[in-house]
Scaffold this active site. Structure first.
Site, mmCIF file in Angstrom:
data_model
loop_
_atom_site.group_PDB
_atom_site.id
_atom_site.type_symbol
_atom_site.label_atom_id
_atom_site.label_comp_id
_atom_site.label_asym_id
_atom_site.label_seq_id
_atom_site.Cartn_x
_atom_site.Cartn_y
_atom_site.Cartn_z
ATOM 1 N N LYS A 186 0.817 -1.223 0.000
ATOM 2 C CA LYS A 186 0.000 0.000 0.000
ATOM 3 C C LYS A 186 0.851 1.274 0.000
ATOM 4 C CE LYS A 186 -3.687 2.016 2.890
ATOM 5 N NZ LYS A 186 -4.570 1.654 4.030
ATOM 6 N N GLU A 220 -10.800 6.169 5.734
ATOM 7 C CA GLU A 220 -10.674 5.266 6.887
ATOM 8 C C GLU A 220 -11.169 5.883 8.197
ATOM 9 O OE1 GLU A 220 -6.596 3.909 6.613
ATOM 10 O OE2 GLU A 220 -7.051 2.807 4.775
HETATM 11 N N1 LIG Z 1 0.655 -4.159 20.476
HETATM 12 C C1 LIG Z 1 1.182 -3.351 19.559
HETATM 13 N N2 LIG Z 1 2.070 -2.394 19.893
HETATM 14 C C2 LIG Z 1 2.618 -1.593 18.972
HETATM 15 N N3 LIG Z 1 2.346 -1.658 17.659
HETATM 16 C C3 LIG Z 1 1.458 -2.593 17.267
HETATM 17 C C4 LIG Z 1 0.828 -3.478 18.165
HETATM 18 N N4 LIG Z 1 -0.003 -4.291 17.467
HETATM 19 C C5 LIG Z 1 0.114 -3.932 16.182
HETATM 20 N N5 LIG Z 1 0.992 -2.918 16.045
HETATM 21 C C6 LIG Z 1 1.419 -2.269 14.821
HETATM 22 O O1 LIG Z 1 0.292 -1.781 14.153
HETATM 23 C C7 LIG Z 1 0.555 -1.747 12.750
HETATM 24 C C8 LIG Z 1 -0.589 -2.380 12.015
HETATM 25 O O2 LIG Z 1 -1.748 -1.689 12.326
HETATM 26 P P1 LIG Z 1 -3.026 -1.768 11.407
HETATM 27 O O3 LIG Z 1 -3.332 -3.185 11.114
HETATM 28 O O4 LIG Z 1 -4.047 -0.926 12.036
HETATM 29 O O5 LIG Z 1 -2.430 -1.061 10.141
HETATM 30 P P2 LIG Z 1 -2.958 -1.128 8.674
HETATM 31 O O6 LIG Z 1 -4.412 -0.886 8.698
HETATM 32 O O7 LIG Z 1 -2.456 -2.356 8.046
HETATM 33 O O8 LIG Z 1 -2.177 0.084 8.043
HETATM 34 P P3 LIG Z 1 -2.682 1.461 7.419
HETATM 35 O O9 LIG Z 1 -3.970 1.802 8.065
HETATM 36 O O10 LIG Z 1 -1.575 2.401 7.781
HETATM 37 O O11 LIG Z 1 -2.746 1.217 5.973
HETATM 38 C C9 LIG Z 1 1.848 -2.495 12.518
HETATM 39 O O12 LIG Z 1 2.891 -1.570 12.301
HETATM 40 C C10 LIG Z 1 2.030 -3.228 13.827
HETATM 41 O O13 LIG Z 1 3.400 -3.444 14.124
HETATM 42 MG MG LIG Z 2 -5.596 0.846 8.812
#
Ligand SMILES: Nc1ncnc2c1ncn2[C@@H]1O[C@H](COP(=O)(O)OP(=O)(O)OP(=O)(O)O)[C@@H](O)[C@H]1O
Ligand SMILES: [Mg+2]
Length: 566
Positions: free
Chosen positions: A70, A147
């Site tokens: 992405k 989002e």
């Molecule tokens: N317990 C935690 N502590 C810190 N960071 C975390 C934890 N759990 C998940 N993350 C981080 O959160 C991020 C993923 O979050 P999320 O799934 O909301 O993102 P995404 O929706 O894939 O990305 P975006 O919205 O930016 O496109 C990763 O960088 C992951 O390392």
């Molecule tokens: Mg996200």
């Protein structure tokens, strides 16, 4: 009415949800998980793998796997998997195709329609490419939804009678978004959105990686950056460490045999405390303040007037985030929504509003804003390429705005209207949207003829630009499809631009000719529809530069053609 699902296509993870039987439900993948890693690759047998299998493979053979696709969407950058390279659209399409397959299995119904969420701060190219990725997967993309707006929708559905100002703070894997909304009587109104689409959990991982690399360099004089295996391992461990530090005060990173020094395997063994980690990332946290200031200023709502702060995105689990927000805004964030599911749930709610599953008269109503200013290029005080804004950023949509302009030289009979999107005062530095000519302006002295330019931006992101000569009433206009929801037939016309096009031109021509021949023949209706599907499928794969898919699609097309010509 067929089901429309909501998809949160994230940098790190992807989720899908559906609204049915009066509530939102997460759609589970083949592992019975709601969260699917946004990883895609090709396994040893030459098959595509997506999700947890791809992520597991990434550790072992990163050269055959892609993650964080992405981050590249909307750019020209190609991503290599094995010996071939792919566009971000093609690979995002593979992830969405996987979602389509598991959603179809989970819901027991052929799923073809989706609402896909994107960071509020995605520009139009990034939005268009997300729609393209949806089409590559064979989805009809019903709406692109911001989002944070989606997250707020998911919150709003359960809190419809509240009156409040809500700030949604979304720090995910690759992007940061902040949005301010106002809610009253079940109406959810987005006041302003801002963000940084190059800031997310990934950057926090990289801070830890940089530190580990420096430590290793100091101790052993070896630069791990030149070692791909070591880098993949480091990334994995850095993320582990980061997540562990959300709960614990310190974490030991131990990677045996990470590199060879003087012919001997050497381990990496470092301990990071939460305090040291928080120092490392202070600059990243600081960067979230800019967009927060922008939404407060643009919406005219002060921090003191915020009623709720909602945290979304996995990265908000880091304790430093909530602490920083409280220090900066003087108010602690809420724990009202599930930070992993809120966006996909909101997308599912939007999907249900579109399909009619949620009655718009009873349910939630939402208004959104345009995240970028819209305007035209003109000459101002002798300076050309000046960006004249008609719809400033963060204006509630739908909206219509008008501006008056004058001819700039004697005898001028025509004018080119060029539309742009962005915040630069220099038009051409912004994102170009489209142009048209307005002619037959009566020849007259300079500045004596005037014209009105009108911009209308609708809820679907459709921009209509119309220009009218005041003295004669003559007008010209164009529609610019900001969200790319063009007519079905034009979906894959960009196949011609693909590097694969040359290989398939002949078969496509043959199929199109056959289709023309039987188009009006009622007896051939079934065949025509099969042929059309096979043809679209092929064009779709070519557009996505999907070599293998195209070759499979060509086989099916040839067999349909064979049946017809027999
Ligand atoms: N317990 C935690 N502590 C810190 N960071 C975390 C934890 N759990 C998940 N993350 C981080 O959160 C991020 C993923 O979050 P999320 O799934 O909301 O993102 P995404 O929706 O894939 O990305 P975006 O919205 O930016 O496109 C990763 O960088 C992951 O390392
Ligand atoms: Mg996200």
């Amino acid at each position: 009415m067929s089901t429309i699902i909501g998809i949160d296509l994230g940098t790190s993870t992807t989720e899908a949800a559906v609204y049915r039987n009066g509530k939102v439900e997460m759609i589970l993948n083949f592992d019975h998980e709601a969260i699917t890693p946004s990883a895609v690759g090709i396994d040893n047998g030459g098959n595509w793998v997506v999700g947890s299998r791809a992520l597991a493979q990434y550790i072992l053979s990163p050269e055959n796997t892609a993650i964080e696709v992405k981050r590249k969407i909307g750019t020209e950058q190609m991503i290599s998997i094995g010996k071939k390279t792919y566009t971000p659209v093609a690979l995002s399409g593979k992830i969405l195709d996987f979602v389509k397959t598991y959603a179809t299995e989970y819901l027991g119904e052929d799923i073809k329609r989706a609402v896909i969420s994107v960071p509020a701060y995605f520009n139009e190219t990034q939005r268009l490419e997300t729609i393209k990725a949806g089409r590559v997967a064979g989805f009809q993309v019903e709406r692109i939804l911001n989002e944070p707006t989606a997250a707020a929708l998911s919150y709003g559905l359960d809190h419809m009678d509240e009156e409040s100002h809500i700030l949604v703070y979304d720090l995910g894997g690759g992007t940061f978004d902040v949005t301010l909304l106002e809610m009253f009587d079940g109406v959810l109104e987005v006041k302003a959105s801002a963000g940084d689409n190059q800031l997310g959990g990934k950057d926090f991982d990289e801070k830890i990686m940089d530190w580990l690399i420096r430590q290793f360099q100091n101790k052993h004089g070896v630069d791990l950056r030149t070692n791909r295996y070591a880098m993949v391992k480091l990334k994995e461990e850095a993320e582990h460490c980061k997540k562990a530090l959300s709960k614990e005060d310190s974490y030991q990173i131990l990677i045996p045999a990470i590199a060879t020094v003087n012919g001997q395997p050497v381990e990496l063994d470092e301990t990071l405390t939460r305090a040291a980690f928080e120092k490392m990332v202070a600059g990243l946290i600081e960067r979230t303040h800019g967009p927060i200031d922008v939404v407060l200023a643009d919406s005219g709502i002060s921090a003191a007037n915020l009623d709720r702060i909602i945290l979304v995105g996995g990265s908000t689990r880091m304790p430093i985030v909530a602490r920083d927000i409280e220090a900066y805004l003087g108010k602690a964030p809420d724990v009202a929504v599930n930070p992993d599911f809120a966006v996909s749930e909101g997308a599912a709610i939007q999907a249900a509003i579109i399909s009619g599953e949620i009655d718009p008269n009873e349910g939630l109503i939402m208004t959104d804003v345009n995240p970028f200013s819209l305007g035209i290029s003109c000459i101002n005080n002798g300076r050309s390429d000046y960006f004249s804004v008609l719809i400033p950023r963060n204006t509630t949509i739908p909206t219509t705005r008008k501006g008056r302009y004058y001819t700039c030289y004697p005898g001028q009979t025509e004018v080119k209207i060029e539309a742009y999107q962005g915040e630069s005062a220099i038009a051409s530095h912004n994102h170009y949207l489209g142009e048209f000519m307005l002619s037959d302006i009566p020849a007259n002295y300079r500045e004596l003829e005037s014209l009105d330019v009108e911009f209308s931006y609708d809820i679907n992101g459709l921009l209509n630009v119309e220009a009218t000569v005041i003295s004669t009433g003559k007008s010209a206009s164009i529609s610019i499809d900001m969200h790319g929801k063009t007519a079905d037939t034009e979906y894959y016309e960009d196949w011609k631009e693909s590097p694969l096009a040359a290989d398939y031109r002949a078969i496509i021509r043959r199929a199109e000719r056959a289709l023309k021949r039987i188009e009006d023949d009622e007896d051939e209706e079934e065949f025509a529809s099969q042929l059309n599907d096979a043809l679209e499928d092929l064009k779709r794969c070519i557009s996505a530069n999907d070599d293998e898919g195209a070759s499979d699609a060509e086989d099916s097309l040839t067999s349909v053609l064979g049946l017809l010509e027999d």
